[in-house]
Design an enzyme around this catalytic site. Structure first.
Site, PDB file in Angstrom:
ATOM      1  N   GLU A   1       0.820  -1.286  -0.010  1.00  0.00           N
ATOM      2  CA  GLU A   1      -0.124   0.017  -0.048  1.00  0.00           C
ATOM      3  C   GLU A   1       0.890   1.334   0.128  1.00  0.00           C
ATOM      4  O   GLU A   1       1.800   1.266   0.766  1.00  0.00           O
ATOM      5  CB  GLU A   1      -0.846   0.047   1.283  1.00  0.00           C
ATOM      6  CG  GLU A   1      -1.799   1.048   1.425  1.00  0.00           C
ATOM      7  CD  GLU A   1      -2.619   1.036   2.576  1.00  0.00           C
ATOM      8  OE1 GLU A   1      -2.378   0.152   3.558  1.00  0.00           O
ATOM      9  OE2 GLU A   1      -3.656   1.729   2.939  1.00  0.00           O
TER      10      GLU A   1
ATOM     11  N   LYS B   1      -9.171   2.790  -2.370  1.00  0.00           N
ATOM     12  CA  LYS B   1      -9.519   2.254  -0.924  1.00  0.00           C
ATOM     13  C   LYS B   1     -10.716   2.519  -0.554  1.00  0.00           C
ATOM     14  O   LYS B   1     -11.150   4.005  -0.747  1.00  0.00           O
ATOM     15  CB  LYS B   1      -8.324   2.500   0.137  1.00  0.00           C
ATOM     16  CG  LYS B   1      -8.703   1.789   1.234  1.00  0.00           C
ATOM     17  CD  LYS B   1      -7.157   2.388   2.219  1.00  0.00           C
ATOM     18  CE  LYS B   1      -7.447   1.760   3.337  1.00  0.00           C
ATOM     19  NZ  LYS B   1      -6.231   2.067   4.167  1.00  0.00           N
TER      20      LYS B   1
ATOM     21  N   CYS C   1      -5.735  -3.085   2.392  1.00  0.00           N
ATOM     22  CA  CYS C   1      -5.894  -2.820   3.802  1.00  0.00           C
ATOM     23  C   CYS C   1      -6.980  -2.993   4.408  1.00  0.00           C
ATOM     24  O   CYS C   1      -7.509  -4.170   4.523  1.00  0.00           O
ATOM     25  CB  CYS C   1      -4.859  -1.939   4.342  1.00  0.00           C
ATOM     26  SG  CYS C   1      -4.029  -1.950   5.838  1.00  0.00           S
TER      27      CYS C   1
ATOM     28  N   SER D   1      22.183   2.878  33.871  1.00  0.00           N
ATOM     29  CA  SER D   1      21.891   3.089  35.344  1.00  0.00           C
ATOM     30  C   SER D   1      22.390   1.869  35.934  1.00  0.00           C
ATOM     31  O   SER D   1      22.229   1.942  37.297  1.00  0.00           O
ATOM     32  CB  SER D   1      20.479   3.385  35.478  1.00  0.00           C
ATOM     33  OG  SER D   1      19.661   2.398  35.263  1.00  0.00           O
TER      34      SER D   1
END
Lengths: 547, 547
Positions: free
Chosen positions: A42, A111, A150, A291
């Site tokens: 896409e 789409k 999609c 740390s």
């Protein structure tokens, strides 16, 4: 027989030249491998997602020119190309699938279902296609291809026709365990006897990881072919257009596809996210403040696997509250990973801040004992560290990776402009309990360069005052994370969470902390989404609530 | 005769109790003033805009309960109420206008046009209403009221009926010169002989300022009544329902409504934004780092007018590069404004940072002369100042106001975690040239407490190295701002901007700087939108472009 090339590639938002060249090279390679049809993801040519570039007429114009170049430069190839790109008609922009053959547009499909939820804002940019205007079907060498993009397949099918093969092109963001969902959706969408190709992008853009993991369902809706997760790949597979069956499929099964190891997926998602963030911002080196704790440790591991150990530098910045154990563990970690490490004490700088501020603070009303005064000095320590890292970043051209996990960011257990400093936050969407599990996964799969065991077994502490542990201020992380998942991902109310058996006061306190920490999150670094709801485009709240 | 009460009030996002009480009090007051109809803004009861709270079932449920309480508690009033609130039906949520009388819902109208552009994401949350399901009309005491919500009237009317009076309820964000647009839109939307009420919210939420400025167009489409700008107000006006004309209108004209002084509007917009940010986050005090420059000066003025001079503290943080002029001007400004002021030198802290970093930097490859090394030390200075301000904020419970203008933020001429530190940025959407004009406006209208003239006439400088001025790195602000407006607000391409007569190299450099500075802006403080396109919800770009 028809040979398909499934081009599960990365696209680069708005880098039109790069996407064009990648597409042309893939077409040539496909043709050399005797493919008849190549399929791209896409919006491949413009990159997913260009966001507000789509509002710039000049960008639309450049996209149209780029498409013409693409047609021109693939004109000589006897190859059908299905590729995602925007299309423009009058003032309307569509998210489209082009079918191109020898420089000619055979069809354009727009789409229909535009996602405008979660991380998506597609209705901000696109008009939706409809079945009347859409050319949803195209015959290629006697097979009928049906097109989808999609989100289309996540909704019910609203028409009665179907092709031999449904081709769905995607830029589908990763979240945990999404494979099964995609297979189910495609399986529901296609008709009996119809097979389906699900082609996804592989790459990352800011907070979104596109995990690849493309697949084919055959006419019995069995998943017969799976492409790599989190990696680019062009896969070739043959289709018998007479018998309407897929050939040479057995060897295509990706053994790791269904291994169900969540933390393997997460780890690779984070590596891809870091790698692409650096590539797409044109940086190569990272610097991380260690740390001695678990968050910075796993961030260093991810950085090494994403960027190479020669590109990762770590700095430990102890104060008077930093234990020798922390110094030793950080040192051992950097040794195990083979990365450079140095120590810069913050004590002198902190003293200088305190003495510079003392005259000012002396004029303020006295605070009650053990009140917010602590917070001032705690934050100062974190912010001095942030400054040191940023100075190193400026001087060395290394990006700072910040190391705040989702649990901390949710409740504001972090210092804005302090430990929150950094360009990118690889573990932003990992709960603290997930950070530990990710470390376990990492240590199991990397026995030669482990995170020292003590980092994983010590009680977590910010070491900003004597004998501090995280649990002084917060409930145990198992409880905290349960509340966070219930609220953030499952949209549960305080009442519903309390019903799970968690103390009412704790639940109310945590939900309030989430709300009042929004100002920190909105100034925090971007980081990869791996859950169904991450702090980022997925999470839109105001800062100024009157609570 | 019918008496209308136009309740141009503020709403508080998600503070359902407060909104409920405000609504009930307004209804009682209206009834005491013999009103027949009271009109509230869009989404008044839940506050505009709850954002992702709308995805939480518990919030929807609370809103429904709140509505029931509202009906219950206004049951005894002989008063028609038109009020904005969400409504829920199955799993769909609507942005609705309720018409309520004596505890009964007479009708519910659902907003048809949902804005999903600019700062808006309404399609993320709401289903749109349609004319079939909508009760767009309601007869109240022989007049026919036609309902609309905000965006509805910005689109063509798609039906042929009309009422005597169109009532449009709004939560319409301010931007410069929007009044004329609104009047034009309403005038186009209503039919001849129809009059229209445009009722807006007055208040601010994070970056959005709702400017009030409600108005009535009579049956000749003349604007006959204008409510306060940037202030809450309940206005009463009578309508002769026989003759269908508005009465007692002359005294309602707001003299300042059409004064066309842009900077008066901007100044009041910024004051409202700051005031509401503090109220809605429950803070009262602000601290500002003064530099002796124009940005921090005008920010201090805004803060004083929003919060009161007793609530504004300023700190000057000189380095060795700070001129005596800057120290003097900052001192004079704070004296003029009557606010507390102190000086904290950063020199010792900077030296301590430099000596702490020296061993680390010595190991790095040498930089060419006058290269990024300067940037490291410049940023350190800005970040030390940020730390000092944040420490003061932690200790005194005052919020830091940051002072970066739009021109700087656009091109990244600012230091992340340095001068960008702060909860709120009042001048975030003001171009540098607008900052100067705003100062001129301020000085003219506040002769007793001016910004010292020298602040406005000196060449602007960050004073981060000797003899530095902004124009060392940037084109003159007139040119820069012209480029910025052309690109950001008018979506022009480089070619189009060059055609305006600006040097090609400069245009290309600035457009590139805008793109590569996105990472800073995404970690910057929120601030009020005053232009047609602000850096905030209005501006959605990726960080990681491969340029």
């Amino acid at each position: 027989m028809l040979r398909f090339a499934l081009a599960q590639l990365n696209s680069h938002t708005a880098n039109l030249d790069k996407n064009l060249n990648n597409a042309i090279h893939a077409c040539i390679e496909a043709k050399n491998n005797h493919a008849d049809i190549i399929i791209f993801p896409e919006l491949f040519l413009c990159g997913y997602m260009p966001q507000d570039l789509l509002l710039e007429p000049n960008f639309i114009h450049s996209c149209q020119q780029q498409l013409e170049k693409f047609k021109q430069q693939t004109k000589h190839l006897d190859l059908h190309i299905i590729i995602g790109h925007i299309s423009a008609k009058n003032n309307d922009i569509y998210n489209s699938a082009y079918v191109i053959y020898q420089g000619q547009e055979l069809t354009i499909y727009h789409k229909i279902q535009l996602p405008n939820h979660g991380v998506f804002d597609e209705k901000r940019y696109f008009e939706n296609g409809n079945l009347c205007q859409n050319s949803k079907f195209i015959d290629i060498k006697n097979i009928k291809i049906e097109l989808a993009i999609c989100e289309d397949i996540w909704h019910d099918k609203t028409y009665n026709q179907y092709g031999d093969i449904l081709v769905s092109i995607n830029a589908s963001p990763f979240h945990l365990n999404k494979y099964a969902e995609r297979i189910e959706k495609l399986s529901q969408y296609i008709d009996s006897k119809q097979s389906g190709i699900y082609l996804n992008m592989a790459g990352a853009q800011d907070e979104i990881v596109f995990d690849g993991s493309s697949f084919i369902l055959d006419q019995n809706h069995q998943c017969i072919t799976q492409l790599a997760k989190f990696k680019e790949q062009i896969l070739y597979i043959d289709y018998d257009s007479e018998k309407k069956i897929w050939l040479n499929q057995a060897q295509k099964i990706n053994q790791n596809f269904n291994n169900n190891n969540e933390f393997e997926d997460i780890y690779h998602a984070l590596i891809l996210a870091v790698k692409d963030y650096f590539i797409k911002t044109n940086f190569t080196k990272a610097v991380i403040g260690l740390s001695g704790g678990v968050d910075s440790a796993v961030t260093a591991c991810i950085a090494v696997d994403a960027l190479g150990k020669e590109n990762v530098h770590t700095i430990m910045m102890p104060s008077d509250y930093t234990s020798q154990i922390s110094l030793d563990d950080a040192q051992e970690l950097s040794h195990n990973l083979g990365i450079s490490h140095e120590i810069i004490s913050i004590s002198n700088i902190l003293n200088m801040f305190n003495s510079s501020l003392a005259p000012s603070f002396a004029k303020l009303p006295k605070l009650p004992k053990s009140s917010r005064n602590d917070v001032t000095e705690e934050n100062l320590q974190a912010r001095i560290r942030g400054n040191l890292l940023m100075a190193y970043s400026n001087r060395s051209n290394a990006l700072v990776l910040t190391t705040g996990n989702k649990s901390e960011l949710a409740v504001g257990y972090c210092t804005l402009y302090g430990d929150m400093c950094g360009a990118f936050n690889p573990i932003k969407d990992l709960l603290k309990t997930q950070v530990y599990k990710l470390c376990d996964y990492y240590n199991k799969t990397n026995p030669a360069r482990t995170i020292p065991a003590r980092i994983l077994t010590r009680a977590p502490s910010a070491e900003l005052r004597p004998n501090q542990t995280d649990q002084d201020s917060l409930p145990p992380y198992e409880i905290l994370d349960q509340i966070l998942v219930s609220y953030i991902e499952h949209y549960q109310s305080a009442e519903e969470i309390i019903k799970q058996g968690i103390d009412e006061q704790i639940v109310n306190k945590i939900l309030k902390l989430i709300k009042i920490s929004e100002y920190k999150r909105q100034q925090g670094a971007v980081g990869p989404k791996i859950s169904t709801r991450a702090f980022g485009k997925d999470w839109r709240y105001n800062i100024a609530y009157f609570l």
